[in-house]
Design a protein around this motif. Structure first.
Motif, PDB file in Angstrom:
ATOM      1  N   ARG A  27       0.833  -1.198   0.000  1.00 31.49           N
ATOM      2  CA  ARG A  27       0.000   0.000   0.000  1.00 31.49           C
ATOM      3  C   ARG A  27       0.871   1.254   0.000  1.00 31.49           C
ATOM      4  NH1 ARG A  27      -2.793  -3.699  -0.531  1.00 31.49           N
ATOM      5  NH2 ARG A  27      -2.094  -3.092  -2.597  1.00 31.49           N
ATOM      6  N   GLU A  28       1.937   1.233   0.787  1.00 31.70           N
ATOM      7  CA  GLU A  28       2.842   2.387   0.832  1.00 31.70           C
ATOM      8  C   GLU A  28       3.503   2.597  -0.528  1.00 31.70           C
ATOM      9  OE1 GLU A  28       5.527   1.340   3.940  1.00 31.70           O
ATOM     10  OE2 GLU A  28       4.140   1.868   5.563  1.00 31.70           O
ATOM     11  N   GLU A  30       2.281   1.735  -3.459  1.00 27.93           N
ATOM     12  CA  GLU A  30       1.270   2.250  -4.391  1.00 27.93           C
ATOM     13  C   GLU A  30       1.080   3.752  -4.217  1.00 27.93           C
ATOM     14  OE1 GLU A  30      -1.412  -1.837  -4.742  1.00 27.93           O
ATOM     15  OE2 GLU A  30      -2.062  -0.190  -3.455  1.00 27.93           O
ATOM     16  N   GLU A  31       1.120   4.232  -2.994  1.00 32.76           N
ATOM     17  CA  GLU A  31       0.987   5.663  -2.738  1.00 32.76           C
ATOM     18  C   GLU A  31       2.180   6.424  -3.315  1.00 32.76           C
ATOM     19  OE1 GLU A  31       0.421   6.272   1.424  1.00 32.76           O
ATOM     20  OE2 GLU A  31      -1.458   5.127   1.509  1.00 32.76           O
ATOM     21  N   ALA A  34       1.821   6.474  -7.121  1.00 35.32           N
ATOM     22  CA  ALA A  34       0.813   7.449  -7.558  1.00 35.32           C
ATOM     23  C   ALA A  34       1.360   8.874  -7.490  1.00 35.32           C
ATOM     24  CB  ALA A  34      -0.441   7.314  -6.698  1.00 35.32           C
ATOM     25  N   GLN A  35       2.170   9.132  -6.473  1.00 33.42           N
ATOM     26  CA  GLN A  35       2.776  10.458  -6.340  1.00 33.42           C
ATOM     27  C   GLN A  35       3.739  10.745  -7.498  1.00 33.42           C
ATOM     28  OE1 GLN A  35       2.020  12.829  -4.079  1.00 33.42           O
ATOM     29  NE2 GLN A  35       3.437  14.216  -5.134  1.00 33.42           N
ATOM     30  N   SER A  38       1.711  11.696 -10.606  1.00 41.55           N
ATOM     31  CA  SER A  38       0.622  12.644 -10.341  1.00 41.55           C
ATOM     32  C   SER A  38       0.447  13.690 -11.447  1.00 41.55           C
ATOM     33  CB  SER A  38       0.850  13.345  -8.995  1.00 41.55           C
ATOM     34  OG  SER A  38       2.098  14.040  -9.003  1.00 41.55           O
ATOM     35  N   PRO A  43      -4.718   9.893  -8.275  1.00 45.46           N
ATOM     36  CA  PRO A  43      -4.288   8.700  -7.535  1.00 45.46           C
ATOM     37  C   PRO A  43      -5.230   7.508  -7.721  1.00 45.46           C
ATOM     38  CG  PRO A  43      -4.011  10.637  -6.180  1.00 45.46           C
ATOM     39  CD  PRO A  43      -4.737  11.092  -7.422  1.00 45.46           C
ATOM     40  N   ASN A  44      -6.536   7.769  -7.711  1.00 48.65           N
ATOM     41  CA  ASN A  44      -7.508   6.679  -7.849  1.00 48.65           C
ATOM     42  C   ASN A  44      -7.376   5.994  -9.210  1.00 48.65           C
ATOM     43  OD1 ASN A  44      -9.882   5.160  -6.901  1.00 48.65           O
ATOM     44  ND2 ASN A  44     -10.941   6.224  -8.563  1.00 48.65           N
ATOM     45  N   ASP A  47      -4.164   3.934  -9.330  1.00 44.27           N
ATOM     46  CA  ASP A  47      -4.349   2.669  -8.601  1.00 44.27           C
ATOM     47  C   ASP A  47      -5.111   1.656  -9.451  1.00 44.27           C
ATOM     48  OD1 ASP A  47      -3.003   3.516  -6.386  1.00 44.27           O
ATOM     49  OD2 ASP A  47      -4.791   3.975  -5.199  1.00 44.27           O
TER      50      ASP A  47
END
Length: 234
Positions: A27-28, A30-31, A34-35, A38, A43-44, A47
């Motif tokens: 999860r970290e 993926e964040e 996404a950053q 950007s 982000p959605n 993902d």
């Protein structure tokens, strides 16, 4: 109806998110991914696209961090329409390497449970993912001494478990699987008339989630902590 575990000879433990933290790191990652992208999408949406590519690549790459890294690179190229910079691709590779080098954080009660149960049962580690990565994590965990051997499966479907039971030379009724994923660790075993105990983890990959219809009428037990095994099996 109470489930009878008196015939159990071998206990299989899932590794990731059953014995130690794993999904949290994805999860970290993926964040962070996404950053990095950007400038191209929300982000959605990022993902969603990454997940689609991960699922598409499962038959080709299998499970694990290395597969995830390759999927991130492919997703970055797709989302950016091949415009992503070499610098961003380099950062994506760094995300993957950082994941591989994460510390192995054991979940509550793991070593106590394994130490106790290994005195009565033959324990095996039954996991899926990258062989080298899982062997590395097991070594870091310090839990090697409690397992008879490690089985890294290409997938966790009924046919994979059937081969495992044949290899162990035991009946399904003599095997108990412990894991956090209903889809991978529990339902396939129940369908084979083996035993399974579900220990939920607070985070579950979307691909591993099941609906109520799939679990209806299935004979398995759910516990909150691995420590409960000591009461159930001793």
């Amino acid at each position: 109806m109470e489930i009878d575990y008196s015939h159990i000879k071998v206990i299989g433990f899932d590794a990731d998110d059953t014995l130690w933290v794993n999904e949290t790191y994805f999860r970290e990652a993926e964040e962070a991914f996404a950053q990095l992208l950007s400038d191209y999408e929300t982000p959605n949406k990022i993902d969603q696209e990454l997940f689609k590519i991960e699922i598409k690549n499962l038959d080709l790459y299998g499970y694990g961090v290395k597969s995830f890294i390759l999927s991130m690179v492919e997703a970055a190229l797709d989302i950016s329409n091949n415009d992503v910079s070499i610098q961003v691709l380099d950062k994506i590779l760094k995300i993957g390497k950082d994941m591989i080098n994460k510390p192995v954080v054991l979940l509550d009660g793991v070593e106590e449970v394994l130490k106790t149960l290994s005195q009565k049962y033959r324990l095996i580690l039954a996991t899926k993912g990258d062989l080298l990565d899982q062997e590395r994590k097991l070594e870091k965990s310090g839990l090697n001494q409690y397992f008879h051997h490690i089985e890294v499966l290409s997938d966790k479907k009924e046919e994979n478990y059937s081969k495992l039971l044949n290899h162990l030379d035991i009946k399904p009724s003599e095997f108990l699987m412990i894991g956090n994923s209903l889809k991978s660790d529990i339902l396939p075993l129940v369908n084979l008339k083996a035993n399974a105990i579900h220990v939920p983890f607070h985070t579950t990959w979307v691909h591993e989630q099941v609906n109520e219809k799939e679990t209806n009428g299935k004979d398995y037990r759910t516990i909150k902590s691995l420590r409960e095994l000591l009461t159930i099996l001793n």
